[in-house]
Design a protein around this motif. Structure first.
Motif, short mmCIF file in Angstrom:
data_model
loop_
_atom_site.label_atom_id
_atom_site.label_comp_id
_atom_site.label_asym_id
_atom_site.label_seq_id
_atom_site.Cartn_x
_atom_site.Cartn_y
_atom_site.Cartn_z
N ASP A 197 0.82 -1.21 -0.15
CA ASP A 197 -0.29 -0.12 -0.39
C ASP A 197 0.54 1.19 -0.40
OD1 ASP A 197 -1.89 1.55 0.03
OD2 ASP A 197 -2.38 1.53 2.24
N PRO A 198 1.06 2.19 -0.91
CA PRO A 198 -0.46 2.33 -1.54
C PRO A 198 -0.24 1.97 -3.41
CG PRO A 198 0.85 4.53 -1.67
CD PRO A 198 1.47 3.71 -0.77
N ASN A 199 1.45 1.73 -3.81
CA ASN A 199 1.20 1.63 -4.95
C ASN A 199 0.95 0.03 -5.62
OD1 ASN A 199 3.84 -0.12 -4.17
ND2 ASN A 199 5.01 0.72 -4.34
N GLY A 200 0.51 -0.80 -5.22
CA GLY A 200 0.25 -2.17 -5.37
C GLY A 200 1.29 -2.84 -6.32
N ARG A 201 2.08 -3.22 -5.48
CA ARG A 201 2.78 -3.65 -5.72
C ARG A 201 3.72 -4.89 -5.26
NH1 ARG A 201 8.87 -4.81 -4.52
NH2 ARG A 201 8.61 -3.19 -3.24
N LEU A 202 3.24 -6.06 -6.08
CA LEU A 202 3.57 -7.56 -5.38
C LEU A 202 4.44 -7.33 -4.35
CD1 LEU A 202 1.98 -9.86 -8.21
CD2 LEU A 202 0.92 -8.52 -6.06
N ILE A 203 4.46 -8.44 -3.67
CA ILE A 203 5.29 -9.63 -2.16
C ILE A 203 5.85 -10.17 -2.44
CG2 ILE A 203 6.19 -8.30 -0.02
CD1 ILE A 203 3.47 -6.69 0.43
N LYS A 204 6.92 -10.60 -2.38
CA LYS A 204 7.45 -12.13 -2.64
C LYS A 204 8.17 -12.19 -0.85
CE LYS A 204 8.78 -13.17 -7.46
NZ LYS A 204 9.95 -13.39 -8.07
N ALA A 205 7.68 -13.53 -0.38
CA ALA A 205 8.38 -13.94 0.66
C ALA A 205 9.79 -13.27 1.21
CB ALA A 205 7.96 -15.14 1.71
N ALA A 206 10.43 -13.55 -0.18
CA ALA A 206 11.82 -13.50 -0.11
C ALA A 206 12.56 -12.14 0.17
CB ALA A 206 12.74 -14.17 -1.29
N ASP A 207 11.43 -10.98 -0.16
CA ASP A 207 11.76 -9.64 -0.04
C ASP A 207 11.70 -8.82 1.31
OD1 ASP A 207 12.52 -9.47 -2.84
OD2 ASP A 207 10.06 -9.40 -3.46
N VAL A 208 10.93 -10.15 2.40
CA VAL A 208 10.62 -9.22 3.63
C VAL A 208 11.96 -10.05 4.82
CG1 VAL A 208 9.03 -9.36 5.35
CG2 VAL A 208 8.23 -9.33 2.74
N THR A 209 12.76 -8.95 5.08
CA THR A 209 13.48 -9.39 6.25
C THR A 209 13.08 -9.22 7.49
OG1 THR A 209 14.59 -6.91 6.06
CG2 THR A 209 15.29 -8.83 4.11
N ILE A 210 13.80 -10.45 8.72
CA ILE A 210 13.46 -10.11 10.22
C ILE A 210 14.31 -8.79 10.43
CG2 ILE A 210 14.23 -10.65 12.62
CD1 ILE A 210 14.97 -13.29 10.19
N ARG A 243 7.95 -9.75 9.58
CA ARG A 243 8.69 -10.84 9.48
C ARG A 243 9.44 -10.69 11.03
NH1 ARG A 243 11.38 -14.08 4.43
NH2 ARG A 243 11.01 -16.10 5.58
N LEU A 244 9.39 -11.79 11.76
CA LEU A 244 10.23 -12.12 13.07
C LEU A 244 10.81 -13.61 12.93
CD1 LEU A 244 6.59 -11.33 13.82
CD2 LEU A 244 7.79 -11.39 15.95
N ASP A 245 12.02 -13.66 13.99
CA ASP A 245 12.11 -15.11 14.04
C ASP A 245 11.32 -16.23 14.09
OD1 ASP A 245 13.96 -17.32 14.52
OD2 ASP A 245 15.55 -16.27 15.47
N ILE A 263 6.99 -14.65 8.68
CA ILE A 263 6.22 -13.36 8.47
C ILE A 263 4.39 -13.92 9.32
CG2 ILE A 263 5.45 -12.58 6.31
CD1 ILE A 263 7.17 -13.91 5.13
N VAL A 264 3.64 -12.56 9.52
CA VAL A 264 2.46 -13.07 10.11
C VAL A 264 2.06 -11.91 9.85
CG1 VAL A 264 2.75 -14.14 12.10
CG2 VAL A 264 3.36 -12.09 12.37
N ALA A 265 0.71 -11.55 9.62
CA ALA A 265 -0.42 -10.86 9.11
C ALA A 265 -1.24 -10.41 9.49
CB ALA A 265 -0.27 -10.87 7.77
N TYR A 266 -1.72 -9.29 10.18
CA TYR A 266 -2.76 -8.74 10.97
C TYR A 266 -3.34 -7.51 10.39
CZ TYR A 266 -0.62 -12.26 14.16
OH TYR A 266 -0.35 -13.14 15.31
N SER A 267 -4.50 -7.31 11.13
CA SER A 267 -5.49 -6.05 10.49
C SER A 267 -4.48 -4.61 11.34
CB SER A 267 -6.94 -6.13 11.42
OG SER A 267 -7.24 -5.66 10.61
N LYS A 268 -5.00 -3.81 10.62
CA LYS A 268 -4.34 -3.06 10.62
C LYS A 268 -5.43 -2.21 11.29
CE LYS A 268 -2.24 0.09 8.49
NZ LYS A 268 -1.60 1.01 7.37
N ILE A 269 -6.08 -2.09 11.80
CA ILE A 269 -7.60 -2.08 12.68
C ILE A 269 -7.61 -2.19 13.74
CG2 ILE A 269 -9.91 -1.24 12.27
CD1 ILE A 269 -10.24 -1.96 9.33
#
Length: 345
Positions: A197-210, A243-245, A263-269
């Motif tokens: 958000d907001p550019n809409g670029r897709l995310i690969k798991a490898a791109d997310v660092t700890i 992304r956590l250990d 990698i965990v995902a939670y609502s921002k609200i």
């Protein structure tokens, strides 16, 4: 020789029965006349200024009513911003006019003589109650409203119109869309890719660092993003991934498959009043809501560790597709945001 003190004019401070200090009661200071008390022209000028402030309130109320019906949100960011700005300005001038007029009136035209009233029982005698009514009438006379018809008309009109700023939006919502089932689901679906958000670029798991944090929205077609419904649906579906250990994660058995390699995902609200939870502290794995300081532990199911929120942030179950992109396994397991009527959990 013993010095005598008048108990009615001296004040003493005691501690443990021992007198510490005695000083004379300064009494009520000498009354000073204001400009409006001495100069009829100044009084008339103050009256006109007060009327103008009440008129500003009247114009603000009418302006808000016009904006409410004429400037409707069209589903776009600009349209929503303009509608809220117009409503906010109208309400601001409606309230500001009444507030400033009341203060200016009190400081320049109403009686400013100081009076000292002795304490008495809560329920006074009939004579005292009659005297209180007389004092109220005298206060109304001191305000000068009876002999200032223009001022009286302005204050009555401003106070009569202002409740419309609250009543009209409430009344106009009667018969609207009260389908609360819309709150229970978002546009996240099985296989929906996660996009920045907001550019809409897709995310690969490898791109997310700890230790990194990414603000995420569902990847939807461009034409859907241009629709009027997109802002509402996006507001419910915003997500924050961290992304956590993996060794730091405390996951229940049923949720171990909801994350991917830490990698965990939670609502921002926020589950308190719906503010965006976006302040992440890497060392403690805590997410902070900036509005009321509700704090959630990302490493432990986003449970509340501090603040007024009562429920954890809803978790979005995620996985990785064949191309390595992060995707949603399904929608949130529970409604996002604050409580509402009919909600069971």
């Amino acid at each position: 020789m013993t010095e005598q003190h008048n108990p009615s004019t001296d004040v003493s401070t005691t501690s443990g029965g021992q007198q510490l200090e005695t000083f004379p009661d300064p009494g009520v200071p000498e009354h000073k006349l204001r400009m409006a008390d001495k100069d009829p022209k100044a009084a008339k000028r103050a009256e006109r200024q007060t009327v103008v402030l009440f008129v500003i309130s009247i114009i603000g109320t009418i302006g808000m009513m016009v904006a409410y019906f004429a400037i409707r949100p069209d589903g776009t960011t600009v349209g929503t911003r303009n509608a809220n700005l117009a409503l906010g300005l109208g309400l601001f001038f409606a309230l500001m006019g009444i507030g400033l007029a009341a203060v200016h009136w009190a400081k320049t035209l109403m009686s400013d003589h100081e009076h000292v009233d002795e304490r008495h029982d809560v329920r006074g005698t009939d004579e005292v109650r009659a005297a209180a009514i007389a004092e109220l009438k005298a206060g109304a006379e001191d305000s000068g409203i009876a002999r200032r018809p223009v001022l009286k008309g302005a204050v009555v009109t401003a106070l009569a119109l202002f409740p419309l700023t609250i009543a009209v939006p409430l009344i106009s919502s009667v018969g609207g869309d009260w389908d609360i089932s819309k709150f229970k689901h978002t546009i996240w679906r099985k296989g929906t890719r996660l996009a920045i958000d907001p550019n809409g670029r897709l995310i690969k798991a490898a791109d997310v660092t700890i230790g990194s944090v990414v603000h995420v929205i569902p990847d939807v077609p461009e034409e859907e993003r241009r629709s009027h419904e997109w802002i509402t649906e996006k507001a419910k579906a915003v997500v924050l991934i961290v992304r956590l250990d993996p060794a730091d994660l405390k996951e229940s058995e049923e949720r171990k498959s909801w994350s991917h390699d830490g990698i965990v995902a939670y609502s921002k609200i926020c589950t308190h009043v719906g503010c965006p939870v976006a302040l992440y502290e890497q060392q403690t794995h805590h997410l902070l809501c900036p509005c009321h300081q509700s704090t959630f532990d990302v490493a432990d199911g986003a449970k509340v560790v501090f603040g007024p929120a009562k429920r954890p942030l809803p978790q979005l179950p995620i996985a990785v597709d064949d191309e390595g992109y992060l995707i949603a396994q399904d929608d949130f397991d529970e409604p996002v945001g604050p409580s509402y009527w009919g909600r069971l959990k």
